[in-house]
Design an enzyme around this catalytic site. Structure first.
Site, PDB file in Angstrom:
ATOM      1  N   GLU A 120       1.209   1.961  -1.562  1.00 38.34           N
ATOM      2  CA  GLU A 120       0.342   0.966  -0.918  1.00 38.34           C
ATOM      3  C   GLU A 120      -0.334   0.058  -1.954  1.00 38.34           C
ATOM      4  O   GLU A 120      -0.830   0.534  -2.982  1.00 38.34           O
ATOM      5  CB  GLU A 120      -0.734   1.694  -0.117  1.00 38.34           C
ATOM      6  CG  GLU A 120      -1.754   0.769   0.553  1.00 38.34           C
ATOM      7  CD  GLU A 120      -2.942   1.527   1.123  1.00 38.34           C
ATOM      8  OE1 GLU A 120      -3.508   1.029   2.118  1.00 38.34           O
ATOM      9  OE2 GLU A 120      -3.300   2.594   0.590  1.00 38.34           O
ATOM     10  N   LYS A 151      -0.881  -2.502   8.618  1.00 37.81           N
ATOM     11  CA  LYS A 151      -1.630  -1.252   8.724  1.00 37.81           C
ATOM     12  C   LYS A 151      -2.634  -1.308   9.875  1.00 37.81           C
ATOM     13  O   LYS A 151      -3.440  -2.237   9.979  1.00 37.81           O
ATOM     14  CB  LYS A 151      -2.354  -0.995   7.400  1.00 37.81           C
ATOM     15  CG  LYS A 151      -3.097   0.323   7.304  1.00 37.81           C
ATOM     16  CD  LYS A 151      -3.709   0.448   5.909  1.00 37.81           C
ATOM     17  CE  LYS A 151      -4.495   1.716   5.712  1.00 37.81           C
ATOM     18  NZ  LYS A 151      -5.113   1.761   4.362  1.00 37.81           N
ATOM     19  N   CYS A 168      -1.239   5.068   4.310  1.00 35.65           N
ATOM     20  CA  CYS A 168      -2.440   5.681   3.759  1.00 35.65           C
ATOM     21  C   CYS A 168      -3.390   6.250   4.826  1.00 35.65           C
ATOM     22  O   CYS A 168      -3.116   7.287   5.406  1.00 35.65           O
ATOM     23  CB  CYS A 168      -3.153   4.684   2.844  1.00 35.65           C
ATOM     24  SG  CYS A 168      -4.306   5.457   1.666  1.00 35.65           S
TER      25      CYS A 168
END
Length: 257
Positions: A40, A111, A146
């Site tokens: 990421e 995300k 994440c």
């Protein structure tokens, strides 16, 4: 299937341009792999909040171009980690890019769960809305990033959409490394899927990174785990084990909600 997770180090003394070129070279070195994964926000560092705006790129910006070329040169499926994306309408997004072995764009994932509570990524970036899967020969990838790892309902949605291999690039801090390993194994066990979780090494804006990229099979067994420093973690796994596991222990069929 052979997967290589590139646990690249983010060093504040290295320019974004230099790290982009270095990452592309590392991808090219993985020729012969089926899938290569980067972490990421490796261009800036996941905690380098002040860099998000200055280093944000359009979706088809310099990182896109470099990674598309690297995927094509290596002949691999490439999950190129994520970048700070600047949408033409104004918002920033934490966006993952996936390329085919010919260098063609295969998917982009914004995300959904932004970290920081009332600061950092949570206020600087917009939230994605869409679950994203990518069909590869032999398996279907489900994309997450994440902090998404802490929200099991997202992964249930990916499994419902056909995901068998969950790919999770991250910039996970060292002080919560135990959670990283625990959650990666939990997502694998509860979804009876492979988990490929690729973190960063180094220090992002003063925040030491956990490293310890990890590959977990559908029974929760750790097939491979990196150390704390820059490393390429390569593992061979059989995507067919997902179907076998789900047949032998059909827990997903007993879901009520």
């Amino acid at each position: 299937m052979r997967a290589s997770l590139i646990q690249i180090a983010v060093d504040e003394g290295e320019s974004v341009e230099s790290r982009r070129a270095r990452a592309a070279a590392l991808v090219r070195e993985q020729a012969g792999a089926d899938l290569v994964v980067l972490p990421e926000l490796w261009t800036t560092g996941a905690f380098a909040y002040e860099e998000f705006g200055t280093e944000a790129e359009p979706l088809e910006g310099p990182t896109y171009e470099a990674m598309a070329k690297a995927a094509s040169d290596a002949g691999v499926w490439l999950h190129a980690g994520s970048i700070p994306e600047r949408d033409p309408s104004g918002p920033l997004y934490n966006t993952s890019l996936v390329f085919s072995p010919s260098g063609e764009p295969a998917a982009a994932y914004r995300k959904i769960h932004r970290f920081g509570f009332d600061k950092g990524e949570a206020v600087l970036m917009g939230a994605g809305r869409d679950l994203v899967t990518v069909r590869l020969p032999g398996t279907t990838l489900g994309l997450a990033t994440c902090y998404d790892l802490r929200f099991p309902e997202l992964f249930r949605g990916l499994v419902d959409a056909g995901a068998e291999t969950l790919v999770i690039p991250a910039g996970w801090p060292e002080r919560r490394r135990a959670h990283w390993t625990l959650l990666a194994q939990a997502r694998a066990v509860e979804n009876q899927a492979f988990v490929l979780a690729c973190g960063t090494a180094g220090t992002h804006a003063g925040v030491p990174q956990a490293g310890h990229s990890i590959v977990v099979d559908p029974w929760g067994e750790v097939l491979a785990e990196a150390g704390a420093g820059e490393e390429i973690l390569t593992v061979e796994f059989d995507p067919g084990k997902v179907a076998t596991t789900r047949e032998q222990f059909p827990a997903l069929k007993d879901r009520v909600l």
